[in-house]
Design a protein around this motif. Structure first.
Motif, short mmCIF file in Angstrom:
data_model
loop_
_atom_site.label_atom_id
_atom_site.label_comp_id
_atom_site.label_asym_id
_atom_site.label_seq_id
_atom_site.Cartn_x
_atom_site.Cartn_y
_atom_site.Cartn_z
N GLU A 1 26.15 -33.58 2.38
CA GLU A 1 25.07 -34.31 1.72
C GLU A 1 24.30 -33.30 0.88
N THR A 2 24.13 -33.60 -0.37
CA THR A 2 23.40 -32.69 -1.25
C THR A 2 22.05 -33.29 -1.60
N ARG A 3 21.10 -32.43 -1.85
CA ARG A 3 19.76 -32.86 -2.28
C ARG A 3 19.26 -31.89 -3.33
N THR A 4 18.68 -32.43 -4.33
CA THR A 4 18.07 -31.63 -5.38
C THR A 4 16.66 -32.15 -5.58
N PHE A 5 15.70 -31.28 -5.43
CA PHE A 5 14.30 -31.69 -5.48
C PHE A 5 13.75 -31.54 -6.90
N PHE A 6 12.86 -32.43 -7.25
CA PHE A 6 12.23 -32.40 -8.57
C PHE A 6 10.88 -33.11 -8.46
N THR A 7 10.04 -32.88 -9.45
CA THR A 7 8.73 -33.51 -9.50
C THR A 7 8.54 -34.12 -10.87
N LEU A 8 8.03 -35.34 -10.89
CA LEU A 8 7.71 -36.02 -12.14
C LEU A 8 6.22 -36.28 -12.20
N GLU B 1 3.02 -39.61 -16.64
CA GLU B 1 4.19 -39.91 -17.48
C GLU B 1 4.91 -41.16 -16.98
N LEU B 2 5.05 -41.28 -15.66
CA LEU B 2 5.72 -42.46 -15.11
C LEU B 2 4.95 -43.74 -15.42
N ASP B 3 3.63 -43.65 -15.42
CA ASP B 3 2.81 -44.82 -15.77
C ASP B 3 3.04 -45.24 -17.21
N ASN B 4 3.50 -44.31 -18.03
CA ASN B 4 3.78 -44.64 -19.43
C ASN B 4 4.90 -45.66 -19.58
N TYR B 5 5.81 -45.71 -18.60
CA TYR B 5 6.83 -46.77 -18.62
C TYR B 5 6.17 -48.14 -18.63
N SER B 6 5.17 -48.30 -17.77
CA SER B 6 4.48 -49.58 -17.68
C SER B 6 3.69 -49.90 -18.94
N ARG B 7 3.33 -48.86 -19.66
CA ARG B 7 2.60 -49.05 -20.92
C ARG B 7 3.53 -49.34 -22.09
N MET C 1 5.04 -46.23 -7.97
CA MET C 1 5.68 -46.49 -9.26
C MET C 1 5.98 -47.97 -9.37
N SER C 2 5.98 -48.44 -10.59
CA SER C 2 6.32 -49.84 -10.83
C SER C 2 7.82 -50.05 -10.72
N ASP C 3 8.22 -51.30 -10.51
CA ASP C 3 9.64 -51.62 -10.49
C ASP C 3 10.29 -51.28 -11.83
N GLN C 4 9.53 -51.45 -12.91
CA GLN C 4 10.04 -51.12 -14.24
C GLN C 4 10.35 -49.63 -14.36
N ALA C 5 9.46 -48.79 -13.80
CA ALA C 5 9.69 -47.34 -13.85
C ALA C 5 10.93 -46.99 -13.04
N TRP C 6 11.10 -47.59 -11.84
CA TRP C 6 12.29 -47.32 -11.04
C TRP C 6 13.55 -47.72 -11.80
N LYS C 7 13.49 -48.86 -12.44
CA LYS C 7 14.65 -49.35 -13.19
C LYS C 7 15.03 -48.35 -14.30
N GLN C 8 14.05 -47.86 -15.01
CA GLN C 8 14.30 -46.89 -16.08
C GLN C 8 14.85 -45.57 -15.53
#
Length: 180
Positions: free
Chosen positions: A79-86, A90-96, A12-19
């Protein structure tokens, strides 16, 4: 060195992480209520394994060779963890430049984690050795009447009980649904 979030392995891009960070923070702030009404200390990092309660459980048995002993009380950190998938697409759309990326699975996971924490804060979580506000009070609960116009009287009774117990304000009123 890998981090606990394993970001370095995510394509993922830094922009996607930031969002993603911004949206997750926004949603968790909307959903966490317990932190607004209880005292807690700032995050201590991943190394902290328990919180010192400042108490000593002295041994019920006789001293060993004239030496008394006790075990210091502490609470473990859960410690809690919740799993998810993206979707990578869609994540590349942030960069677009997209502003409507579908990150609902992340937001759902954040909401679940916040609700878990709030439930533990208010009702306790025995498996995690969390007593919760409802179980920690030595005072008789003041039940809310069914008619909302009667709420002020119930709140006044609760405040009176706190004042009688020498518990100074300010006070906070937390209302919720039966989910908590």
């Amino acid at each position: 060195m890998p981090t606990i979030l394993k970001r370095e392995f995510a394509p993922m891009s830094d922009q996607a992480w930031k969002q993603l960070d911004a949206e997750a923070a926004r949603v968790i702030r909307l959903n966490l209520t317990g932190r607004k009404v209880v005292d807690f200390s700032v995050p201590h990092g991943w190394e902290l394994g328990s919180v010192n309660l400042g108490r000593l459980d002295t041994a019920k048995e006789k001293a060993v060779d004239g030496v008394g002993w006790g075990v210091r009380q502490n609470l473990p950190i859960i410690e809690t963890r919740t799993f998810f998938t993206l979707s990578q697409f869609e994540l590349d759309n942030y960069s677009r430049g997209s502003e409507d990326v579908d990150i609902d699975p992340l937001l759902d996971a954040v909401t679940k984690a916040a609700r878990f924490e709030d439930n533990a804060v208010f009702n306790g979580f025995a498996d995690g050795q969390i007593r919760g506000l409802a179980g920690a009070s030595a005072h008789k609960p003041v039940l809310l009447p069914t008619a909302p116009e009667m709420y002020p009287g119930a709140v006044a009774s609760a405040i009176e009980a706190l004042v009688d117990a020498k518990i100074n304000g300010p006070y906070a009123l937390v209302l919720g649904n039966s989910e908590f």
